[in-house]
Motif scaffolding. Sequence first.
Motif, PDB file in Angstrom:
ATOM      1  N   SER A 187       0.768  -1.228  -0.003  1.00  0.00           N
ATOM      2  CA  SER A 187       0.019   0.071   0.006  1.00  0.00           C
ATOM      3  C   SER A 187       0.807   1.052  -0.083  1.00  0.00           C
ATOM      4  O   SER A 187       1.674   1.572   0.815  1.00  0.00           O
ATOM      5  CB  SER A 187      -0.888   0.126   1.182  1.00  0.00           C
ATOM      6  N   THR A 188       0.808   2.137  -1.068  1.00  0.00           N
ATOM      7  CA  THR A 188       1.629   3.222  -1.052  1.00  0.00           C
ATOM      8  C   THR A 188       1.568   4.099  -0.125  1.00  0.00           C
ATOM      9  O   THR A 188       2.424   5.024   0.345  1.00  0.00           O
ATOM     10  CB  THR A 188       1.511   3.924  -2.507  1.00  0.00           C
ATOM     11  N   ILE A 189       0.424   4.331   0.635  1.00  0.00           N
ATOM     12  CA  ILE A 189       0.239   5.067   1.640  1.00  0.00           C
ATOM     13  C   ILE A 189       0.721   4.665   3.142  1.00  0.00           C
ATOM     14  O   ILE A 189       0.734   5.504   3.731  1.00  0.00           O
ATOM     15  CB  ILE A 189      -1.434   5.562   1.984  1.00  0.00           C
ATOM     16  N   ILE A 238       2.906   7.258   5.087  1.00  0.00           N
ATOM     17  CA  ILE A 238       2.268   8.389   5.597  1.00  0.00           C
ATOM     18  C   ILE A 238       1.536   7.800   6.687  1.00  0.00           C
ATOM     19  O   ILE A 238       1.357   8.680   7.740  1.00  0.00           O
ATOM     20  CB  ILE A 238       1.291   9.013   4.425  1.00  0.00           C
ATOM     21  N   TRP A 258      -2.707  20.492  18.509  1.00  0.00           N
ATOM     22  CA  TRP A 258      -1.729  19.845  17.514  1.00  0.00           C
ATOM     23  C   TRP A 258      -2.513  18.359  17.880  1.00  0.00           C
ATOM     24  O   TRP A 258      -2.809  17.648  16.954  1.00  0.00           O
ATOM     25  CB  TRP A 258      -0.460  19.634  18.246  1.00  0.00           C
ATOM     26  N   TYR A 272      -8.030  10.563   8.652  1.00  0.00           N
ATOM     27  CA  TYR A 272      -7.896  11.098   7.107  1.00  0.00           C
ATOM     28  C   TYR A 272      -7.021   9.799   6.447  1.00  0.00           C
ATOM     29  O   TYR A 272      -7.536   9.317   5.172  1.00  0.00           O
ATOM     30  CB  TYR A 272      -7.362  12.136   6.786  1.00  0.00           C
ATOM     31  N   ILE A 273      -6.044   9.522   6.762  1.00  0.00           N
ATOM     32  CA  ILE A 273      -5.140   8.532   6.187  1.00  0.00           C
ATOM     33  C   ILE A 273      -5.504   7.252   6.489  1.00  0.00           C
ATOM     34  O   ILE A 273      -5.825   6.460   5.571  1.00  0.00           O
ATOM     35  CB  ILE A 273      -3.572   8.926   6.834  1.00  0.00           C
ATOM     36  N   SER A 275      -8.435   6.810   4.075  1.00  0.00           N
ATOM     37  CA  SER A 275      -8.266   6.781   2.704  1.00  0.00           C
ATOM     38  C   SER A 275      -7.739   5.446   2.280  1.00  0.00           C
ATOM     39  O   SER A 275      -8.042   5.129   1.179  1.00  0.00           O
ATOM     40  CB  SER A 275      -7.089   8.004   2.526  1.00  0.00           C
ATOM     41  N   GLN A 276      -6.917   4.776   3.121  1.00  0.00           N
ATOM     42  CA  GLN A 276      -6.465   3.595   2.603  1.00  0.00           C
ATOM     43  C   GLN A 276      -7.617   2.579   2.521  1.00  0.00           C
ATOM     44  O   GLN A 276      -7.709   1.834   1.697  1.00  0.00           O
ATOM     45  CB  GLN A 276      -5.430   3.037   3.507  1.00  0.00           C
ATOM     46  N   LEU A 281     -10.770   2.897   2.323  1.00  0.00           N
ATOM     47  CA  LEU A 281     -11.903   3.433   1.378  1.00  0.00           C
ATOM     48  C   LEU A 281     -11.180   3.112   0.003  1.00  0.00           C
ATOM     49  O   LEU A 281     -12.109   2.303  -0.621  1.00  0.00           O
ATOM     50  CB  LEU A 281     -12.201   4.854   1.018  1.00  0.00           C
ATOM     51  N   LEU A 282     -10.206   3.158  -0.293  1.00  0.00           N
ATOM     52  CA  LEU A 282      -9.783   2.949  -1.647  1.00  0.00           C
ATOM     53  C   LEU A 282      -9.536   1.548  -1.815  1.00  0.00           C
ATOM     54  O   LEU A 282      -9.646   1.045  -2.927  1.00  0.00           O
ATOM     55  CB  LEU A 282      -8.473   3.464  -2.019  1.00  0.00           C
ATOM     56  N   ILE A 283      -9.040   1.021  -0.875  1.00  0.00           N
ATOM     57  CA  ILE A 283      -8.919  -0.738  -1.180  1.00  0.00           C
ATOM     58  C   ILE A 283     -10.159  -1.457  -1.002  1.00  0.00           C
ATOM     59  O   ILE A 283     -10.497  -2.274  -1.774  1.00  0.00           O
ATOM     60  CB  ILE A 283      -7.908  -1.194   0.000  1.00  0.00           C
ATOM     61  N   MET A 323      -9.736  10.663  -5.965  1.00  0.00           N
ATOM     62  CA  MET A 323     -10.556   9.450  -6.025  1.00  0.00           C
ATOM     63  C   MET A 323     -11.061   9.282  -7.166  1.00  0.00           C
ATOM     64  O   MET A 323     -11.347   7.914  -7.482  1.00  0.00           O
ATOM     65  CB  MET A 323     -11.502   9.395  -4.780  1.00  0.00           C
ATOM     66  N   ALA A 336      -8.456   7.036  -8.260  1.00  0.00           N
ATOM     67  CA  ALA A 336      -7.970   6.139  -7.456  1.00  0.00           C
ATOM     68  C   ALA A 336      -8.848   4.999  -7.007  1.00  0.00           C
ATOM     69  O   ALA A 336      -8.581   3.636  -6.552  1.00  0.00           O
ATOM     70  CB  ALA A 336      -7.462   6.685  -6.175  1.00  0.00           C
ATOM     71  N   HIS A 380      -4.981   3.633  -9.513  1.00  0.00           N
ATOM     72  CA  HIS A 380      -5.385   2.994  -8.444  1.00  0.00           C
ATOM     73  C   HIS A 380      -4.236   3.007  -7.481  1.00  0.00           C
ATOM     74  O   HIS A 380      -3.340   1.953  -7.664  1.00  0.00           O
ATOM     75  CB  HIS A 380      -6.053   1.726  -8.483  1.00  0.00           C
ATOM     76  N   THR A 381      -4.018   3.834  -6.693  1.00  0.00           N
ATOM     77  CA  THR A 381      -2.805   3.465  -5.564  1.00  0.00           C
ATOM     78  C   THR A 381      -3.214   4.357  -4.188  1.00  0.00           C
ATOM     79  O   THR A 381      -3.921   5.395  -4.403  1.00  0.00           O
ATOM     80  CB  THR A 381      -1.401   3.867  -6.050  1.00  0.00           C
ATOM     81  N   THR A 382      -2.913   3.540  -3.265  1.00  0.00           N
ATOM     82  CA  THR A 382      -3.591   4.377  -1.930  1.00  0.00           C
ATOM     83  C   THR A 382      -3.083   5.699  -1.645  1.00  0.00           C
ATOM     84  O   THR A 382      -3.496   6.383  -0.804  1.00  0.00           O
ATOM     85  CB  THR A 382      -3.472   3.286  -0.909  1.00  0.00           C
ATOM     86  N   ILE A 383      -1.848   5.960  -2.154  1.00  0.00           N
ATOM     87  CA  ILE A 383      -1.107   7.362  -1.674  1.00  0.00           C
ATOM     88  C   ILE A 383      -2.034   8.460  -2.435  1.00  0.00           C
ATOM     89  O   ILE A 383      -1.624   9.586  -2.042  1.00  0.00           O
ATOM     90  CB  ILE A 383       0.395   7.223  -2.072  1.00  0.00           C
ATOM     91  N   PRO A 428      -4.729  10.115  -2.331  1.00  0.00           N
ATOM     92  CA  PRO A 428      -5.533  11.317  -1.710  1.00  0.00           C
ATOM     93  C   PRO A 428      -4.328  12.295  -1.037  1.00  0.00           C
ATOM     94  O   PRO A 428      -4.322  13.492  -1.430  1.00  0.00           O
ATOM     95  CB  PRO A 428      -6.298  10.726  -0.405  1.00  0.00           C
ATOM     96  N   THR A 456       7.833   6.792  -3.768  1.00  0.00           N
ATOM     97  CA  THR A 456       7.146   5.699  -3.402  1.00  0.00           C
ATOM     98  C   THR A 456       6.221   4.942  -4.543  1.00  0.00           C
ATOM     99  O   THR A 456       6.239   3.730  -4.346  1.00  0.00           O
ATOM    100  CB  THR A 456       6.139   6.300  -2.554  1.00  0.00           C
ATOM    101  N   VAL A 473       7.076   0.876  -5.302  1.00  0.00           N
ATOM    102  CA  VAL A 473       5.705  -0.131  -4.890  1.00  0.00           C
ATOM    103  C   VAL A 473       5.385  -0.652  -6.137  1.00  0.00           C
ATOM    104  O   VAL A 473       4.970  -1.958  -6.138  1.00  0.00           O
ATOM    105  CB  VAL A 473       4.568   0.673  -4.082  1.00  0.00           C
TER     106      VAL A 473
END
Lengths: 395, 479
Positions: free
Chosen positions: A203-205, A208, A250, A260-261, A264-265, A267-269, B244, B247, B255-258, B260, B317, B321
């Motif tokens: 997973s590219t995110i 992050i 903070w 958010y992160i 995002s992961q 939802l997209l998957i 999106m 993605a 399609h890649t999770t990074i 957003p 990245t 990947v």
Amino acid sequence: MNSPNIPYFKLKPGMQRLLAATAGVGLVCFVVGLFLDAHRAWGNWLLGAYYFTTLALFGTFFIAIGYLTSAGWSVSMRRVPEAMMSWLPAALVTMLVLGAGMGYLYEWVHPHDDGSHHAHLLHHKSPWLNQWFFLGRIILYFGIWIGVSQLLTRHSRRQDTDGDVTHTRSNTRTSAIFGVLFALTLSAASFDWLMSLEAAWFSTIFGIYQFAGLFQSGIAALIVLLVLLRRMGYLRDAVNENHLHNLGQWLIALSVFWAYIWFSQLLLIWYSNIPEETSYYLIRSQGDWWVLTFIVNPLLNFAIPFVVLLPRPAKRSEYILVRVAVMVLVGHWLDIWLGIMPYVSPEGPWFDFMEVGVMLGFAGAFGLVFFKALERAPLVPLRDPYLQESLHHKL
Amino acid sequence: MSHSVESELREPLVLGEKTLHQITEDACAPLERKPNTLWWAAFFVALTCLGVGFAATAYQIATGIGTWGLNKTVGWAFDITNFVFWVGIGHAGTLISAVLFLFRQKWRTSINRSAEAMTIFAVICAAIFPLIHMGRPWLAFWTAPYPNFRGPLWVNFRSPLLWDVFAISTYFTISAVFWYIGLVPDLAAARDRAKSKIRKTIYSILSLGWNGSARVWSRYETAYMLFAGLATPLVVSVHTIVSMDFATSVIPGWHTTIFPPYFVIGAIFSGFAMVMTLLIIMRKVVNFEEYITLNHLENMAKVILVTGSIVGLAYGTEFFVAWYSGSPYEGFTFINRATGPFAWAYWIMVSCNVITPQLMWFKKLRRNVVVLFILSIFVNIGMWFERFVIVVTSLHRDYLPSSWAYYTPTLIEALTFLGTFGLFFTCFLLFCRALPMLAQGEIKGVMKTGKRKHHDSGHGHVEPRKAARVEQEKEVAHV
């Protein structure tokens, strides 16, 4: 600079013994765990080692962004993140110890060549995912982190004696370079240590996502440590409700960022529903893992901190803030635990003496190193050019 | 909100020892003098581009979107590229006005007004492309979800394209209201100085009866704070949802999770670059060099350097990947980007977004207006190409080599894009004439920043640095 006016921290011998004892108990729990369920024991070791590595690394990161943005408000508390990052050399040892248990955690350590697609994938990844390169990278990451941390600490402490502004300038430059290296090393480290647990998954995110967790839990830990010091009678004026207010802001902002992160992961998957990717969430949807992953985790790390900290008085109240911070620290533990355990012991979730003991052990050792480091310099950076701004910080 | 004590390292935000009255004079001057030839020339060029774009748009609506260079493989290209490009430009304004406000970055005060204006115009430019793409733009209201007489025909809530409609219209509304609220005190200042009757009437209506009392200011500041809080998540949400659009698909390269956070950072990057390009021109033309100082430009350069480098990290990245995943399709897409028929576009993107911004590591270059101007234009170009690369290179070679194709935009598409630049600059030039470009009230609040040392040295008795140190050590003793 040892004038009686300068506030120094002194660790009480009783406290020191308590911390050392906790660390010892943790080690015992780990060793006992090795005999009962080696997979889970090593999983917990990875969890503890990683958790406190992120807290230590947060110290470096927090100081670096302070220098880079010429932040005034955070100067009076800087000795605390400075002491946090003094855990890094110990963290290196805890990560290297993992070398002994890698085989229990990472399937790519001993790939079976059975001609399957999975075996082919592991072979494809072997230039990156192999034992020696993995351990070598650990040394590389920590080498960078420890080097930068020591540079930052050295200049900060020297400024106490000579009051020279060039130390601030030099640390600003170091921080800028650290920014680049931090982004690269943290991304790679999170891929290595956590993502590669499920060697086929990607997973590219992910980098992050781990950064968000590091930043959020680091702020929470900073709040807890500052409040602890205040309760011990230190930093009473240097860190007041205005500084806590900033940290509270903070914390709420980073809770949102983490969510958010995280979302995002997910939802997209979920949306794309590609088998290579959904495996991660599938094993976390089995049994009781489901509730922990999709309900408890976002509740602790996002929903509760967000709602509780929204009103201004909550962020200024030591009482509320420290409770939320402790909850976020538990939440961060859960987040990483959910990253490791569903793969390491899928028949779980198990939660017993191993989880508690190993984590307490690490906390004891971290506390010991932290407080010892805190003793070594005055509790506020005496001659930092922004110190006055920080002491008079008002919101 | 201001520091009662300030480090001597702080630099002044406004140069030239201005008085409060001078700031009002300077901020209102561009509204009150007659436009010069330069303005008319720029306006004429912008209007011409707008006219050309309008004609091109009318032609393609009348003829149909067969006038575009799309083919059966590349079904999405210039339109969506330009849409994402403009939405991205529209990110700096609200970031500067809301996020930097919450971060208490005082330097934002000189640049927020014009940056917000750009945001609003850029979002308008962006909205044009999906409208045209609908083919029958007069049916655009069908995107609104409401019980209707078109049979059981509802919008598809599961489509990110619909989320776009919601995200962008929300963003536009909040940005516009936020901008307007900030304008009110300055409109009142323009009203109070107005000589002609018409002018006075217009500014009176626009300034909503502002009387400058403490109560009004207090409410204003509360409202501003709340809007900043509301606008901040929107800065993130818009480009998240734009990302999106791609993605949520299953197309390698899309399609890649990074996506957003990567799109959001890219949007901030491109938005700051556009703000920098325009402000460098504006500060020169309108003589705002003492308000938009080299420090402001340097700060923006730092933001551009940081965001550009994060964009670089995202490129890296993705590439890593693509290999790490072991998926031959992912791998092919990225190798094809770097070495295939669109490699030229890919390398323009990498050079302009990742390589040249690295020059901003050097303080000398960050304070060199010419260098900054060129670099900011490079970023504008690079970020356009980023979207082009993502959209087109992921499509043009699909799973079936017999359908591989190349994409070239038609003249109509290029002219439409030109037209949006015309629209953007026409709006911006009108804005410079009709509304105050500096947030005077806010600038007056930060005038003291970085000025303390001048007053101290004026007394000449105690060396200020030493005095500060003595004071500091006293202070520490109490800690």
